[in-house]
Design an enzyme around this catalytic site. Structure first.
Site, PDB file in Angstrom:
ATOM      1  N   HIS A 121       8.751 -51.065 -78.184  1.00 37.40           N
ATOM      2  CA  HIS A 121       9.172 -51.449 -79.535  1.00 37.40           C
ATOM      3  C   HIS A 121      10.103 -50.423 -80.183  1.00 37.40           C
ATOM      4  O   HIS A 121      10.241 -50.392 -81.399  1.00 37.40           O
ATOM      5  CB  HIS A 121       7.934 -51.724 -80.408  1.00 37.40           C
ATOM      6  CG  HIS A 121       7.204 -52.947 -79.954  1.00 37.40           C
ATOM      7  ND1 HIS A 121       5.939 -53.277 -80.364  1.00 37.40           N
ATOM      8  CD2 HIS A 121       7.572 -53.944 -79.098  1.00 37.40           C
ATOM      9  CE1 HIS A 121       5.560 -54.409 -79.782  1.00 37.40           C
ATOM     10  NE2 HIS A 121       6.531 -54.824 -79.009  1.00 37.40           N
TER      11      HIS A 121
ATOM     12  N   CYS B 210      31.559 -46.332 -90.261  1.00 35.72           N
ATOM     13  CA  CYS B 210      31.935 -47.484 -91.101  1.00 35.72           C
ATOM     14  C   CYS B 210      31.206 -47.517 -92.451  1.00 35.72           C
ATOM     15  O   CYS B 210      31.481 -48.384 -93.272  1.00 35.72           O
ATOM     16  CB  CYS B 210      31.720 -48.797 -90.343  1.00 35.72           C
ATOM     17  SG  CYS B 210      29.976 -49.204 -90.135  1.00 35.72           S
TER      18      CYS B 210
ATOM     19  N   ASN C  22     -11.028 -51.196 -75.651  1.00 32.64           N
ATOM     20  CA  ASN C  22     -10.673 -51.512 -77.046  1.00 32.64           C
ATOM     21  C   ASN C  22     -11.919 -51.498 -77.921  1.00 32.64           C
ATOM     22  O   ASN C  22     -13.032 -51.731 -77.429  1.00 32.64           O
ATOM     23  CB  ASN C  22     -10.020 -52.904 -77.107  1.00 32.64           C
ATOM     24  CG  ASN C  22      -9.091 -53.053 -78.297  1.00 32.64           C
ATOM     25  OD1 ASN C  22      -8.166 -52.260 -78.459  1.00 32.64           O
ATOM     26  ND2 ASN C  22      -9.331 -54.037 -79.137  1.00 32.64           N
TER      27      ASN C  22
ATOM     28  N   ARG D 222      -3.243 -54.471 -88.316  1.00 26.86           N
ATOM     29  CA  ARG D 222      -3.993 -55.646 -88.736  1.00 26.86           C
ATOM     30  C   ARG D 222      -5.374 -55.382 -89.340  1.00 26.86           C
ATOM     31  O   ARG D 222      -5.960 -56.276 -89.922  1.00 26.86           O
ATOM     32  CB  ARG D 222      -4.145 -56.608 -87.546  1.00 26.86           C
ATOM     33  CG  ARG D 222      -2.826 -57.211 -87.166  1.00 26.86           C
ATOM     34  CD  ARG D 222      -2.916 -58.118 -85.956  1.00 26.86           C
ATOM     35  NE  ARG D 222      -1.607 -58.676 -85.689  1.00 26.86           N
ATOM     36  CZ  ARG D 222      -0.597 -58.019 -85.153  1.00 26.86           C
ATOM     37  NH1 ARG D 222      -0.748 -56.762 -84.787  1.00 26.86           N
ATOM     38  NH2 ARG D 222       0.571 -58.607 -84.959  1.00 26.86           N
TER      39      ARG D 222
ATOM     40  N   GLN E 192       3.348 -50.119 -77.076  1.00 29.19           N
ATOM     41  CA  GLN E 192       3.915 -50.883 -78.194  1.00 29.19           C
ATOM     42  C   GLN E 192       4.084 -49.962 -79.393  1.00 29.19           C
ATOM     43  O   GLN E 192       4.590 -50.364 -80.419  1.00 29.19           O
ATOM     44  CB  GLN E 192       2.958 -52.013 -78.573  1.00 29.19           C
ATOM     45  CG  GLN E 192       2.680 -52.981 -77.438  1.00 29.19           C
ATOM     46  CD  GLN E 192       1.487 -53.871 -77.742  1.00 29.19           C
ATOM     47  OE1 GLN E 192       1.595 -54.853 -78.464  1.00 29.19           O
ATOM     48  NE2 GLN E 192       0.339 -53.530 -77.208  1.00 29.19           N
TER      49      GLN E 192
ATOM     50  N   CYS F  88      28.964 -51.689 -86.571  1.00 31.74           N
ATOM     51  CA  CYS F  88      29.956 -51.226 -85.582  1.00 31.74           C
ATOM     52  C   CYS F  88      29.321 -50.798 -84.256  1.00 31.74           C
ATOM     53  O   CYS F  88      30.022 -50.457 -83.320  1.00 31.74           O
ATOM     54  CB  CYS F  88      30.824 -50.118 -86.168  1.00 31.74           C
ATOM     55  SG  CYS F  88      29.977 -48.543 -86.333  1.00 31.74           S
TER      56      CYS F  88
ATOM     57  N   CYS G 241      26.190 -45.031 -91.641  1.00 32.65           N
ATOM     58  CA  CYS G 241      27.035 -44.830 -90.461  1.00 32.65           C
ATOM     59  C   CYS G 241      28.211 -43.939 -90.842  1.00 32.65           C
ATOM     60  O   CYS G 241      28.872 -44.167 -91.856  1.00 32.65           O
ATOM     61  CB  CYS G 241      27.528 -46.190 -89.962  1.00 32.65           C
ATOM     62  SG  CYS G 241      28.579 -46.055 -88.514  1.00 32.65           S
TER      63      CYS G 241
ATOM     64  N   THR H 119      -5.187 -52.232 -77.962  1.00 38.05           N
ATOM     65  CA  THR H 119      -4.263 -53.286 -78.388  1.00 38.05           C
ATOM     66  C   THR H 119      -5.012 -54.604 -78.536  1.00 38.05           C
ATOM     67  O   THR H 119      -5.876 -54.924 -77.711  1.00 38.05           O
ATOM     68  CB  THR H 119      -3.065 -53.447 -77.408  1.00 38.05           C
ATOM     69  OG1 THR H 119      -2.351 -54.643 -77.724  1.00 38.05           O
ATOM     70  CG2 THR H 119      -3.477 -53.486 -75.959  1.00 38.05           C
ATOM     71  N   SER H 120      -4.649 -55.360 -79.576  1.00 39.72           N
ATOM     72  CA  SER H 120      -5.290 -56.658 -79.790  1.00 39.72           C
ATOM     73  C   SER H 120      -4.727 -57.702 -78.820  1.00 39.72           C
ATOM     74  O   SER H 120      -5.215 -58.824 -78.769  1.00 39.72           O
ATOM     75  CB  SER H 120      -5.052 -57.117 -81.232  1.00 39.72           C
ATOM     76  OG  SER H 120      -3.657 -57.230 -81.469  1.00 39.72           O
TER      77      SER H 120
HETATM   78  P1  NAD Z   1      -3.088 -54.223 -83.387  1.00 29.83           P
HETATM   79  O1  NAD Z   1      -3.173 -53.595 -84.739  1.00 29.83           O
HETATM   80  O2  NAD Z   1      -2.811 -55.654 -83.286  1.00 29.83           O
HETATM   81  O3  NAD Z   1      -4.445 -53.944 -82.569  1.00 29.83           O
HETATM   82  C1  NAD Z   1      -5.006 -52.677 -82.458  1.00 29.83           C
HETATM   83  C2  NAD Z   1      -6.314 -52.816 -81.685  1.00 29.83           C
HETATM   84  O4  NAD Z   1      -6.818 -51.504 -81.485  1.00 29.83           O
HETATM   85  C3  NAD Z   1      -7.384 -53.608 -82.443  1.00 29.83           C
HETATM   86  O5  NAD Z   1      -7.888 -54.622 -81.585  1.00 29.83           O
HETATM   87  C4  NAD Z   1      -8.464 -52.564 -82.757  1.00 29.83           C
HETATM   88  O6  NAD Z   1      -9.776 -53.067 -82.624  1.00 29.83           O
HETATM   89  C5  NAD Z   1      -8.229 -51.532 -81.694  1.00 29.83           C
HETATM   90  N1  NAD Z   1      -8.627 -50.173 -82.054  1.00 29.83           N
HETATM   91  C6  NAD Z   1      -8.597 -49.558 -83.269  1.00 29.83           C
HETATM   92  N2  NAD Z   1      -9.038 -48.291 -83.164  1.00 29.83           N
HETATM   93  C7  NAD Z   1      -9.330 -48.086 -81.860  1.00 29.83           C
HETATM   94  C8  NAD Z   1      -9.829 -46.988 -81.127  1.00 29.83           C
HETATM   95  N3  NAD Z   1     -10.108 -45.819 -81.716  1.00 29.83           N
HETATM   96  N4  NAD Z   1     -10.025 -47.143 -79.800  1.00 29.83           N
HETATM   97  C9  NAD Z   1      -9.768 -48.314 -79.175  1.00 29.83           C
HETATM   98  N5  NAD Z   1      -9.286 -49.394 -79.829  1.00 29.83           N
HETATM   99  C10 NAD Z   1      -9.077 -49.285 -81.147  1.00 29.83           C
HETATM  100  O7  NAD Z   1      -2.019 -53.347 -82.603  1.00 29.83           O
HETATM  101  P2  NAD Z   1      -1.101 -53.704 -81.339  1.00 29.83           P
HETATM  102  O8  NAD Z   1      -1.845 -54.572 -80.399  1.00 29.83           O
HETATM  103  O9  NAD Z   1      -0.542 -52.408 -80.889  1.00 29.83           O
HETATM  104  O10 NAD Z   1       0.094 -54.577 -81.897  1.00 29.83           O
HETATM  105  C11 NAD Z   1       0.609 -54.411 -83.169  1.00 29.83           C
HETATM  106  C12 NAD Z   1       2.029 -53.910 -83.326  1.00 29.83           C
HETATM  107  O11 NAD Z   1       1.873 -52.817 -84.210  1.00 29.83           O
HETATM  108  C13 NAD Z   1       2.777 -53.360 -82.181  1.00 29.83           C
HETATM  109  O12 NAD Z   1       3.984 -54.036 -82.174  1.00 29.83           O
HETATM  110  C14 NAD Z   1       3.067 -51.876 -82.529  1.00 29.83           C
HETATM  111  O13 NAD Z   1       4.442 -51.618 -82.354  1.00 29.83           O
HETATM  112  C15 NAD Z   1       2.804 -51.782 -83.973  1.00 29.83           C
HETATM  113  N6  NAD Z   1       2.145 -50.564 -84.516  1.00 29.83           N
HETATM  114  C16 NAD Z   1       2.341 -49.335 -83.975  1.00 29.83           C
HETATM  115  C17 NAD Z   1       1.692 -48.231 -84.506  1.00 29.83           C
HETATM  116  C18 NAD Z   1       1.943 -46.882 -83.899  1.00 29.83           C
HETATM  117  O14 NAD Z   1       3.037 -46.623 -83.426  1.00 29.83           O
HETATM  118  N7  NAD Z   1       0.917 -46.026 -83.859  1.00 29.83           N
HETATM  119  C19 NAD Z   1       0.821 -48.363 -85.572  1.00 29.83           C
HETATM  120  C20 NAD Z   1       0.634 -49.640 -86.100  1.00 29.83           C
HETATM  121  C21 NAD Z   1       1.296 -50.719 -85.554  1.00 29.83           C
END
Ligand code: NAD
Length: 266
Positions: free
Chosen positions: A126, A161, A220, A39, A108, A137, A158, A199-200
């Site tokens: 996820h 199939c 965060n 985001r 996530q 299949c 696959c 995580t947001s």
């Molecule tokens: P999000 O993008 O909604 O939020 C990420 C949060 O992390 C933000 O609030 C941000 O301020 C914070 N952030 C950024 N850098 C940081 C740091 N260095 N230290 C601490 N906080 C930091 O992500 P989300 O809440 O994980 O949800 C989004 C979805 O995105 C999930 O479903 C996930 O599967 C997917 N996703 C995964 C990856 C990955 O696997 N690395 C990457 C992008 C998105």
């Protein structure tokens, strides 16, 4: 001691005492490993339109197109290395294991960096990009069975199939796997402490897990979208810097209380 140092010491104390701890992690913990979150202004959704690439119906309509996104996402994780935040969580699990405490990562993320860092108990909410599934299949595959497709960035098909396979990650519009979500809710409900990291807390149902913790904390970069009073502590900053500081304090507490334990946690 500054307010922040005091807070870090308090969190380390909790980690030395609480029997069951869950770390609920998100994209932010992997940002210092070079994987953008979804985001932020540099996020993945600025390169790929979420409606065109992030949904199950988009995959059903045009699976070839989704594979450009899947390969990109996969390569990001495969070439990235765990940062000091991931490594600190693996160390916390090891130290707590020595004193008979249970630690779980519910993530996530789909980059597999927690496992690479050495965490043993990881719930991948996820999905796992190294697994493939045929939606026609039901056949399952490992991604490494498709080396030529990976090299040429082609959609794997696959072997039974002929249908284009789907990377086994959860797209918008898809249900989480029953066993995975059951496991995650069990761990969250049993947890004495849940710490959300990077995580947001905007994506459901992952965000709802947070509220099951008897005690709840947040680490965060910015304030997540939940009422402040829902958390017992909030530490704003870079998780890759904060988590190693917590490990440092945790070692101090644990090894001073139990000098007979081996200090070599590496
Ligand atoms: P999000 O993008 O909604 O939020 C990420 C949060 O992390 C933000 O609030 C941000 O301020 C914070 N952030 C950024 N850098 C940081 C740091 N260095 N230290 C601490 N906080 C930091 O992500 P989300 O809440 O994980 O949800 C989004 C979805 O995105 C999930 O479903 C996930 O599967 C997917 N996703 C995964 C990856 C990955 O696997 N690395 C990457 C992008 C998105």
């Amino acid at each position: 001691m500054s307010v922040r140092e005091e807070q870090i010491k308090e969190i380390a104390k909790l980690l030395s005492k609480e029997k069951r701890v869950v770390f609920l992690t998100g994209a932010g913990i992997s940002v210092p490993s070079g994987i953008p979150d979804f985001r932020s202004p540099q996020g993945i959704w600025t390169k790929y339109d979420m409606n065109e690439y992030g949904t199950l119906s988009a995959f059903m309509k045009n699976p070839e197109k989704l594979w450009t996104f899947f390969w990109d996402i996969y390569e990001m994780g495969a070439t990235a290395k765990p940062n000091s935040g991931h490594k600190a969580l693996a160390e916390i699990e090891k130290i707590r294991e020595k004193i008979g405490k249970h630690t779980v990562i519910i993530t996530q993320n789909i980059d597999l960096l927690h496992t690479k860092a050495g965490n043993k108990y990881v719930i991948e909410l996820h999905g796992n990009p190294e697994k493939l599934v045929c939606l026609k299949c039901g056949e399952n595959y490992e991604l490494n069975e498709f080396k030529i497709e990976r090299e040429k960035k082609l959609p794997p098909r696959c072997k039974k199939c002929g249908e284009i396979l789907k990377m086994d990650i959860i797209l918008f519009g898809e249900q989480l796997k029953t066993d995975t979500i059951k496991n995650a809710f069990y761990e969250a409900q049993m947890a004495d402490l849940i710490i959300a990291v990077g995580t947001s807390l905007a994506v459901s149902p992952a965000n709802s897990l947070f509220f099951y913790g008897k005690k709840r904390g947040i680490i965060n970069l910015e304030m997540p979208i939940i009422p402040v009073f829902e958390a017992d502590f909030i530490l704003l900053g870079d998780a890759s810097k904060i988590l190693p500081q917590i490990v440092y304090k945790l070692k101090d507490i644990v090894y001073n209380e139990k000098p007979d334990l081996e200090r070599n946690d590496k």
